[in-house]
Design an enzyme around this catalytic site. Structure first.
Site, PDB file in Angstrom:
ATOM      1  CE  LYS A  34      -8.028  10.611  -3.422  1.00  0.00           C
ATOM      2  NZ  LYS A  34      -7.469   9.154  -3.491  1.00  0.00           N
ATOM      3  CG  ASP A  61      -4.365   9.502  -5.279  1.00  0.00           C
ATOM      4  OD1 ASP A  61      -3.320   9.627  -5.325  1.00  0.00           O
ATOM      5  OD2 ASP A  61      -5.036   9.326  -4.080  1.00  0.00           O
ATOM      6  CE  LYS A  63      -1.230   9.109  -2.459  1.00  0.00           C
ATOM      7  NZ  LYS A  63      -2.608   8.561  -2.605  1.00  0.00           N
ATOM      8  CG  ASP A  66       9.039   1.164 -10.676  1.00  0.00           C
ATOM      9  OD1 ASP A  66      10.458   1.037 -10.735  1.00  0.00           O
ATOM     10  OD2 ASP A  66       8.315   0.344 -10.888  1.00  0.00           O
ATOM     11  CB  THR A 122      -2.247  14.292   4.801  1.00  0.00           C
ATOM     12  OG1 THR A 122      -3.077  13.430   3.923  1.00  0.00           O
ATOM     13  CG2 THR A 122      -2.098  15.576   3.911  1.00  0.00           C
TER      14      THR A 122
END
Ligand code: C5P
Length: 246
Positions: A34, A61, A63, A66, A122
């Site tokens: 990742k 990753d 994320k 927008d 998380t």
């Protein structure tokens, strides 16, 4: 998921040289990896090319979160990297998720990455949900499942959530909707900034399709042994999950 329950090693290092040296010296050949913001913002697409040349499946990753038009163009651009997974925040809403899926369609020549939505990080817990995000009167599980259903209805292939929410996710979204779970820790390991944690075996048993592990592997004294052990424990849990009880 067709990818045999991978464990993605989170390459949370600042520089490409460190990453390549880490993978090489620890014999972590071809393992799924990742790439997050820390590494991609500094090294850009060249780190992805280097990892792909070495046959590592890549989860990018970043994320995204927008306005829909910007996310659509960003996804079109990311699609050209031909990674396996990209993601966005479900909190960007239905129009943003649809735009992201359209962007991936436009930008994918050969291979289209899977699109996952982050539900609730998380590192967040129920206190943060009500006191900081003002999501009052809803439990973490309710919030996560709400975002998951919204994602499923708007062109997303699966979600990033904690292991704790996976059983409810399965009920709400079915077995083909991907559950990727970070916040994975060996039972005796430090939690760091993570709040909703679980062991690799618990992840498999709950029905996670894939897990992400960072510091428990990258900061281990023997990263190869840690990878092997955590992957085995995860697969053990997956087997328990798929074995019908009498
Ligand atoms: O070191 P650790 O195993 O906690 O690393 C978890 C990795 O997964 C980090 O790179 C973090 O950015 C990522 N992640 C997460 N929670 C999410 C999505 C991604 O912890 N919801």
């Amino acid at each position: 998921m067709s990818t045999n329950n991978p464990l993605y090693v989170a390459l949370d290092f600042p520089r490409k040289e460190q990453v390549l040296q880490f993978l090489e010296t620890n014999g972590l050949k071809k393992v799924p990896v990742k790439v997050g913001m820390e590494l991609f913002y500094r090294e850009g697409p060249s780190i992805i090319e280097d990892l792909k040349k070495r046959n590592h499946p890549v989860f990018l990753d970043l994320k995204l979160h927008d306005i829909p038009a910007t996310v659509k163009r960003a996804m079109t651009s990311l699609a050209s990297l031909e990674v396996d997974i990209v993601n966005l925040h479900a909190q960007g809403g239905s129009a943003m998720m649809q735009a992201a899926a359209e962007g991936l369609d436009i930008g994918s020549a050969n291979k289209k990455p899977l699109l996952l939505a982050v539900t609730q990080l998380t590192s967040t817990d129920d206190m943060m949900l009500s006191n900081e995000l003002l999501i009052n009167g809803k439990s973490m599980e309710e919030a996560v499942i709400h975002y998951a259903v919204l994602s499923k209805n708007n062109g997303v292939d699966g979600v990033v959530c904690s292991v704790k929410e996976v059983p409810a996710l399965r009920k709400a979204c079915g077995k083909d909707f991907i559950a990727l779970t970070p916040g994975i820790r060996q039972s005796d390991a430090e939690h760091h900034d993570q709040k909703r944690v679980a062991t690799p075996e618990a992840a498999g048993e709950a029905g996670s399709d894939c897990i992400v592990v960072g510091r428990n592997i990258t900061q281990s004294s023997d990263p190869f042994a840690a990878y092997k052990k955590m992957k085995e424990e995860f697969l053990n849990g997956v087997r328990k999950n798929s074995t019908p009880t009498a």
